[in-house]
Scaffold this motif. Structure first.
Motif, PDB file in Angstrom:
ATOM      1  N   MET A   1     -31.009 -15.853  13.934  1.00 21.85           N
ATOM      2  CA  MET A   1     -30.650 -16.217  13.250  1.00 21.85           C
ATOM      3  C   MET A   1     -29.378 -15.283  13.875  1.00 21.85           C
ATOM      4  SD  MET A   1     -31.587 -14.889   9.737  1.00 21.85           S
ATOM      5  CE  MET A   1     -32.632 -15.506   9.092  1.00 21.85           C
ATOM      6  N   GLY A   5     -24.947 -16.861  13.714  1.00 25.36           N
ATOM      7  CA  GLY A   5     -24.259 -15.749  12.923  1.00 25.36           C
ATOM      8  C   GLY A   5     -23.432 -15.970  13.465  1.00 25.36           C
ATOM      9  N   ILE A  26     -23.159 -12.948   7.129  1.00 25.40           N
ATOM     10  CA  ILE A  26     -23.891 -12.841   6.300  1.00 25.40           C
ATOM     11  C   ILE A  26     -25.180 -12.538   7.371  1.00 25.40           C
ATOM     12  CG2 ILE A  26     -25.715 -13.763   4.175  1.00 25.40           C
ATOM     13  CD1 ILE A  26     -22.655 -13.604   3.135  1.00 25.40           C
ATOM     14  N   LEU A  27     -25.442 -13.437   7.991  1.00 27.77           N
ATOM     15  CA  LEU A  27     -26.738 -13.846   9.221  1.00 27.77           C
ATOM     16  C   LEU A  27     -26.772 -12.793   9.660  1.00 27.77           C
ATOM     17  CD1 LEU A  27     -26.037 -17.372   9.626  1.00 27.77           C
ATOM     18  CD2 LEU A  27     -27.297 -16.964   7.654  1.00 27.77           C
ATOM     19  N   VAL A  29     -26.339 -10.068   9.561  1.00 29.18           N
ATOM     20  CA  VAL A  29     -26.633  -8.582   9.180  1.00 29.18           C
ATOM     21  C   VAL A  29     -28.567  -9.042   8.384  1.00 29.18           C
ATOM     22  CG1 VAL A  29     -26.684  -7.372   6.995  1.00 29.18           C
ATOM     23  CG2 VAL A  29     -24.513  -8.578   8.201  1.00 29.18           C
ATOM     24  N   ILE A  30     -28.459  -9.966   8.135  1.00 27.29           N
ATOM     25  CA  ILE A  30     -30.120 -10.349   7.514  1.00 27.29           C
ATOM     26  C   ILE A  30     -30.530 -10.756   9.134  1.00 27.29           C
ATOM     27  CG2 ILE A  30     -31.606 -11.969   6.709  1.00 27.29           C
ATOM     28  CD1 ILE A  30     -29.298 -12.908   5.168  1.00 27.29           C
ATOM     29  N   GLY A  31     -29.584 -10.676  10.152  1.00 24.77           N
ATOM     30  CA  GLY A  31     -30.902 -11.349  11.292  1.00 24.77           C
ATOM     31  C   GLY A  31     -31.079  -9.879  12.291  1.00 24.77           C
ATOM     32  N   VAL A  33     -31.312  -6.809  10.475  1.00 26.04           N
ATOM     33  CA  VAL A  33     -32.540  -6.236   9.704  1.00 26.04           C
ATOM     34  C   VAL A  33     -33.769  -6.876   9.335  1.00 26.04           C
ATOM     35  CG1 VAL A  33     -33.668  -5.637   7.280  1.00 26.04           C
ATOM     36  CG2 VAL A  33     -31.286  -5.782   7.478  1.00 26.04           C
ATOM     37  N   LEU A  34     -34.541  -7.609  10.283  1.00 19.97           N
ATOM     38  CA  LEU A  34     -35.251  -8.578  10.031  1.00 19.97           C
ATOM     39  C   LEU A  34     -35.860  -8.010  11.574  1.00 19.97           C
ATOM     40  CD1 LEU A  34     -35.349 -12.067   9.234  1.00 19.97           C
ATOM     41  CD2 LEU A  34     -36.527 -10.597   7.839  1.00 19.97           C
ATOM     42  N   TRP A  35     -34.658  -8.303  12.600  1.00 14.64           N
ATOM     43  CA  TRP A  35     -35.505  -7.597  13.694  1.00 14.64           C
ATOM     44  C   TRP A  35     -35.421  -6.481  13.938  1.00 14.64           C
ATOM     45  CZ3 TRP A  35     -31.506  -6.888  18.283  1.00 14.64           C
ATOM     46  CH2 TRP A  35     -31.496  -7.217  19.512  1.00 14.64           C
ATOM     47  N   VAL A  44     -43.010  -9.271   8.853  1.00 11.20           N
ATOM     48  CA  VAL A  44     -41.924  -9.471   8.190  1.00 11.20           C
ATOM     49  C   VAL A  44     -42.693 -11.325   8.185  1.00 11.20           C
ATOM     50  CG1 VAL A  44     -39.502 -10.451   8.071  1.00 11.20           C
ATOM     51  CG2 VAL A  44     -40.513  -8.357   9.507  1.00 11.20           C
ATOM     52  N   TYR A  50     -41.034  -9.929  13.880  1.00 12.70           N
ATOM     53  CA  TYR A  50     -39.884 -11.088  14.153  1.00 12.70           C
ATOM     54  C   TYR A  50     -39.837 -11.924  14.782  1.00 12.70           C
ATOM     55  CZ  TYR A  50     -35.816 -13.447  12.159  1.00 12.70           C
ATOM     56  OH  TYR A  50     -35.061 -14.536  12.038  1.00 12.70           O
TER      57      TYR A  50
END
Length: 51
Positions: A1, A5, A26-27, A29-31, A33-35, A44, A50
């Motif tokens: 992700m 991004g 956005i991708l 930031v989300i990636g 956070v998940l990482w 997760v 993740y």
């Protein structure tokens, strides 16, 4: 992700398409956070890590 991004960020920056740049941010930031959540041990999506 995160890689997707970054690719969208570069394409959006070169082509001057703002929506690609926005989606790329956005991708990323989300990636990230998940990482981070996966790295500290939180489950997760039902998985312990993740990646």
């Amino acid at each position: 992700m995160i890689v997707l991004g970054i690719i969208l960020l570069v394409i959006g920056l070169i082509a001057g398409i703002n929506i690609l740049w926005t989606i790329g941010v956005i991708l990323v930031v989300i990636g990230a956070v998940l990482w981070i959540l996966g790295a500290v041990g939180h489950a997760v999506g039902g998985r312990r890590h993740y990646w």
